[in-house]
Scaffold this active site. Structure first.
Site, PDB file in Angstrom:
ATOM      1  N   ARG A 111      -2.647  -3.987  -1.690  1.00  0.00           N
ATOM      2  CA  ARG A 111      -2.526  -4.470  -3.078  1.00  0.00           C
ATOM      3  C   ARG A 111      -3.914  -4.814  -3.625  1.00  0.00           C
ATOM      4  NH1 ARG A 111      -0.222 -10.383  -1.329  1.00  0.00           N
ATOM      5  NH2 ARG A 111      -2.255 -11.424  -1.307  1.00  0.00           N
ATOM      6  N   ILE A 165      -7.492  -5.377  -5.104  1.00  0.00           N
ATOM      7  CA  ILE A 165      -8.718  -4.596  -5.092  1.00  0.00           C
ATOM      8  C   ILE A 165      -8.663  -3.519  -4.004  1.00  0.00           C
ATOM      9  CG2 ILE A 165     -11.218  -4.755  -4.676  1.00  0.00           C
ATOM     10  CD1 ILE A 165     -11.102  -7.587  -5.955  1.00  0.00           C
ATOM     11  N   ASP A 190      -3.391  -3.066   6.602  1.00  0.00           N
ATOM     12  CA  ASP A 190      -3.031  -4.420   6.150  1.00  0.00           C
ATOM     13  C   ASP A 190      -2.149  -5.050   7.223  1.00  0.00           C
ATOM     14  OD1 ASP A 190      -2.413  -6.753   4.423  1.00  0.00           O
ATOM     15  OD2 ASP A 190      -3.182  -5.464   2.815  1.00  0.00           O
ATOM     16  N   ASP A 243      -3.445  -6.813  12.135  1.00  0.00           N
ATOM     17  CA  ASP A 243      -4.113  -8.050  11.713  1.00  0.00           C
ATOM     18  C   ASP A 243      -5.545  -7.978  12.231  1.00  0.00           C
ATOM     19  OD1 ASP A 243      -5.177 -10.607  11.546  1.00  0.00           O
ATOM     20  OD2 ASP A 243      -3.247 -11.589  11.952  1.00  0.00           O
ATOM     21  N   ASN A 245     -18.817 -22.914  -4.792  1.00  0.00           N
ATOM     22  CA  ASN A 245     -17.711 -23.259  -5.675  1.00  0.00           C
ATOM     23  C   ASN A 245     -16.986 -24.498  -5.140  1.00  0.00           C
ATOM     24  OD1 ASN A 245     -16.287 -22.767  -7.955  1.00  0.00           O
ATOM     25  ND2 ASN A 245     -15.155 -21.007  -7.162  1.00  0.00           N
ATOM     26  N   TYR A 253     -14.683 -20.534   1.966  1.00  0.00           N
ATOM     27  CA  TYR A 253     -14.806 -19.207   1.354  1.00  0.00           C
ATOM     28  C   TYR A 253     -16.272 -18.885   1.051  1.00  0.00           C
ATOM     29  CZ  TYR A 253     -13.524 -15.431  -1.939  1.00  0.00           C
ATOM     30  OH  TYR A 253     -13.381 -14.227  -2.592  1.00  0.00           O
ATOM     31  N   LYS A 293     -18.379 -15.768   2.522  1.00  0.00           N
ATOM     32  CA  LYS A 293     -18.858 -14.695   1.641  1.00  0.00           C
ATOM     33  C   LYS A 293     -20.391 -14.622   1.618  1.00  0.00           C
ATOM     34  CE  LYS A 293     -14.874 -13.048   0.362  1.00  0.00           C
ATOM     35  NZ  LYS A 293     -14.471 -11.675   0.717  1.00  0.00           N
ATOM     36  N   THR A 326      -6.668  -9.961 -10.819  1.00  0.00           N
ATOM     37  CA  THR A 326      -5.760  -9.650  -9.710  1.00  0.00           C
ATOM     38  C   THR A 326      -4.766 -10.807  -9.579  1.00  0.00           C
ATOM     39  OG1 THR A 326      -7.156 -10.822  -8.132  1.00  0.00           O
ATOM     40  CG2 THR A 326      -7.528  -8.453  -8.333  1.00  0.00           C
TER      41      THR A 326
HETATM   42  P1  NAD Z   1      -5.456  -9.956  -2.331  1.00  0.00           P
HETATM   43  O1  NAD Z   1      -5.010 -11.242  -1.747  1.00  0.00           O
HETATM   44  O2  NAD Z   1      -4.637  -9.363  -3.435  1.00  0.00           O
HETATM   45  O3  NAD Z   1      -5.588  -8.844  -1.186  1.00  0.00           O
HETATM   46  C1  NAD Z   1      -6.152  -9.119   0.060  1.00  0.00           C
HETATM   47  C2  NAD Z   1      -5.444  -8.287   1.094  1.00  0.00           C
HETATM   48  O4  NAD Z   1      -6.001  -8.586   2.387  1.00  0.00           O
HETATM   49  C3  NAD Z   1      -3.943  -8.606   1.180  1.00  0.00           C
HETATM   50  O5  NAD Z   1      -3.198  -7.424   1.087  1.00  0.00           O
HETATM   51  C4  NAD Z   1      -3.807  -9.269   2.534  1.00  0.00           C
HETATM   52  O6  NAD Z   1      -2.536  -9.037   3.159  1.00  0.00           O
HETATM   53  C5  NAD Z   1      -4.950  -8.631   3.314  1.00  0.00           C
HETATM   54  N1  NAD Z   1      -5.267  -9.420   4.501  1.00  0.00           N
HETATM   55  C6  NAD Z   1      -5.403 -10.767   4.567  1.00  0.00           C
HETATM   56  N2  NAD Z   1      -5.616 -11.153   5.844  1.00  0.00           N
HETATM   57  C7  NAD Z   1      -5.621 -10.025   6.593  1.00  0.00           C
HETATM   58  C8  NAD Z   1      -5.771  -9.781   7.978  1.00  0.00           C
HETATM   59  N3  NAD Z   1      -5.945 -10.788   8.854  1.00  0.00           N
HETATM   60  N4  NAD Z   1      -5.710  -8.501   8.431  1.00  0.00           N
HETATM   61  C9  NAD Z   1      -5.518  -7.491   7.558  1.00  0.00           C
HETATM   62  N5  NAD Z   1      -5.362  -7.665   6.233  1.00  0.00           N
HETATM   63  C10 NAD Z   1      -5.409  -8.918   5.755  1.00  0.00           C
HETATM   64  O7  NAD Z   1      -6.970 -10.183  -2.792  1.00  0.00           O
HETATM   65  P2  NAD Z   1      -7.917  -9.390  -3.829  1.00  0.00           P
HETATM   66  O8  NAD Z   1      -8.035 -10.219  -5.045  1.00  0.00           O
HETATM   67  O9  NAD Z   1      -7.492  -7.973  -3.971  1.00  0.00           O
HETATM   68  O10 NAD Z   1      -9.314  -9.494  -3.050  1.00  0.00           O
HETATM   69  C11 NAD Z   1      -9.823  -8.475  -2.223  1.00  0.00           C
HETATM   70  C12 NAD Z   1     -11.204  -8.902  -1.739  1.00  0.00           C
HETATM   71  O11 NAD Z   1     -12.037  -9.171  -2.851  1.00  0.00           O
HETATM   72  C13 NAD Z   1     -11.191 -10.182  -0.907  1.00  0.00           C
HETATM   73  O12 NAD Z   1     -12.146 -10.075   0.125  1.00  0.00           O
HETATM   74  C14 NAD Z   1     -11.608 -11.236  -1.909  1.00  0.00           C
HETATM   75  O13 NAD Z   1     -12.193 -12.356  -1.284  1.00  0.00           O
HETATM   76  C15 NAD Z   1     -12.608 -10.466  -2.743  1.00  0.00           C
HETATM   77  N6  NAD Z   1     -12.848 -11.022  -4.074  1.00  0.00           N
HETATM   78  C16 NAD Z   1     -11.872 -11.056  -5.024  1.00  0.00           C
HETATM   79  C17 NAD Z   1     -12.162 -11.564  -6.284  1.00  0.00           C
HETATM   80  C18 NAD Z   1     -11.135 -11.605  -7.387  1.00  0.00           C
HETATM   81  O14 NAD Z   1     -11.471 -12.018  -8.492  1.00  0.00           O
HETATM   82  N7  NAD Z   1      -9.899 -11.193  -7.163  1.00  0.00           N
HETATM   83  C19 NAD Z   1     -13.434 -12.066  -6.565  1.00  0.00           C
HETATM   84  C20 NAD Z   1     -14.403 -12.022  -5.571  1.00  0.00           C
HETATM   85  C21 NAD Z   1     -14.103 -11.481  -4.330  1.00  0.00           C
END
Ligand code: NAD
Length: 436
Positions: free
Chosen positions: A207, A209, A228, A251, A336, A342, A346, A377
């Site tokens: 899902r 990004i 995933d 995982d 933050n 986090y 990061k 998202t």
């Molecule tokens: P999301 O929660 O929609 O998707 C993250 C996915 O990672 C999920 O499908 C989850 O099941 C999977 N996941 C979590 N733990 C796992 C594990 N142990 N093994 C395998 N898969 C695992 O998040 P997103 O918003 O799509 O974010 C994706 C990336 O972008 C993340 O690293 C997030 O920190 C980073 N990010 C997002 C934003 C934002 O604005 N959404 C901003 C900065 C960084």
């Protein structure tokens, strides 16, 4: 995930109020569609005296279907080779080129300044100065236009970088400083599908990004292995089917994960070419209130497991010319409240890029990271209203980015033509004020 303010600002009364009150004006950004012209108008190319890149720039623009003209009322791009500027006084050449032209730049147009990578010497002082110029231009540009600085060392190949920056694929990348050096560059036979024949692993791909990264890498020709956790199995299969790839339920924090990945890629594909560490979680609490479990979970998913996977795959499974891409965050740059775990993880991803860059280069590969800002998202939709609104507006685009903006940036890193793009952390944040 809808931006109600943006809709309002496009309406009749909204336009009136936005103009009168000087409110943020988030214009719809131009995003990539196959077959569309790369830019919203022709490009004007200029050079400081003694610049060494103008010929390469003109050639690349010609090959990418961009018209290069001497003057244009509404240029789609202004590209300036500043590599020849070797004295502070000569920074005036920037002013002379941009001052008469900048006002006319088209909506969603592009400014690209090319510099020589500063080496700390006295001669490189004016090159370092280019950063302040480019970031300020980024803040002044309106209507979705962006400005970037590319530092080029020697006669590095910048074709893939110019093609990315001078297109709608870089819609939400603004005011970035990108370094391009030597590296193993393979020009794709077809620039529409540069990843043909490549195998890509995308973690967290069910899902958000990650799903978008799977879409874009597959569009560019890669076979995508979408990974995933088992609980996301159904959504994961849907993504894998959509992109004609494979689903892998795993995982990444499990102790067996690195070895399982090595076995999987060796048995099915004889190796892997592109690894995108996108899986990430948040467990927000101020440090005083944070449980051990919340700290551990975030560090484990967002950093420690990625390092273990890299080390396992670098044992021969990641092929020569391989790509590793990390997903950091502006939270890892700016910090933050409520995100010590986090932010630590990061920032660690940035450390990972720095630590592995030489090793990857020795193998003809690269490692880079994206640092997304506010991306629309589920993660950001769940934020409290005021924090969400602040995140959307506190950037030069006055709006959030889309998952595809992050994905396009990753596809640029992944391209075999981007061998000189190594050790970069590129923010996909619309020039967010956070951590700027
Ligand atoms: P999301 O929660 O929609 O998707 C993250 C996915 O990672 C999920 O499908 C989850 O099941 C999977 N996941 C979590 N733990 C796992 C594990 N142990 N093994 C395998 N898969 C695992 O998040 P997103 O918003 O799509 O974010 C994706 C990336 O972008 C993340 O690293 C997030 O920190 C980073 N990010 C997002 C934003 C934002 O604005 N959404 C901003 C900065 C960084």
């Amino acid at each position: 995930m809808t931006d109600g303010y943006q809709r309002f600002a496009r309406s009749g009364p909204g336009k009136f109020l936005v103009g009168r009150l000087g409110l943020p004006n988030p214009v719809p950004l131009r995003r990539y569609r196959p077959g569309q012209p790369p830019l919203p108008g022709p490009a004007v190319v200029g050079s400081a005296k003694g610049g060494r890149l103008e010929d390469q720039v003109r050639k690349v623009l010609g090959q990418s279907g961009i018209d290069v003209v001497d003057t244009a009322e509404r240029p789609g791009a202004l590209v300036f080779d500043a590599t020849g500027i070797d004295h502070a006084e000569r920074l005036r050449e920037l002013y002379d080129f941009f001052h008469p032209r900048i006002r006319g730049i088209a909506a969603c147009g592009r400014v690209v300044v090319l510099g020589a990578t500063p080496d700390g010497s006295r001669e490189s002082i004016p090159q370092r100065a280019l950063e302040g110029f480019t970031r300020s231009v980024g803040k002044e540009l309106k209507r979705g236009a962006t400005a970037q600085l590319v530092y080029v060392s020697g006669d590095a190949d910048i074709e893939s970088t110019l093609r990315f920056l001078l297109s709608a694929k870089s819609a939400y990348v603004d005011a970035q400083v990108i370094r391009v050096g030597d590296g193993l560059v393979a020009r794709p036979e077809d620039w529409l599908t540069p990843l043909t024949g490549k195998v890509a692993l995308v973690t967290g791909a069910s899902r958000g990004i990650g799903a978008s990264i799977a879409d874009v890498l597959a569009r560019d020709g890669a076979h995508v292995v979408a990974l995933d956790i088992p609980a996301q199995g159904e959504e994961l299969s849907a993504v894998a089917n959509r992109v004609g790839g494979s689903a892998l339920q795993l995982d990444i924090t499990s102790p067996e994960a690195p070895a399982q990945l090595v076995d999987y890629f060796t048995a099915r594909h004889g190796g892997v070419d592109i690894v995108v560490h996108n899986a990430g979680i948040t467990r927000d609490k101020t440090l005083a209130k944070m449980t051990e479990a919340q700290w551990d979970a975030v560090l484990s998913v967002n950093l420690a497991s990625q390092l273990r996977i890299n080390d396992a795959l670098l044992d021969g499974t990641l092929r020569t010319g391989g790509r590793i891409v990390g997903v950091s965050s502006i939270g890892g740059i700016a910090g933050n409240v409520g995100q010590t775990n986090y932010g630590t993880s990061k920032a660690g991803v940035i450390g990972m890029v720095n630590a592995y860059a030489d090793l990857l280069a020795e193998r003809g590969g690269t490692i880079n990271a994206v640092a997304p800002g506010f991306i629309e998202t589920r993660m950001t939709a769940a934020m409290p209203l005021f924090i969400r609104e602040a995140g959307r507006r506190m950037n030069s685009m006055s709006q959030g980015g889309l998952p595809v903006d992050v994905a396009e940036t990753i596809a640029w890193f992944a391209s075999p033509a981007s061998g000189g793009v190594n050790g970069n952390v590129v923010r996909v944040c619309g020039q967010s004020l956070l951590g700027a």
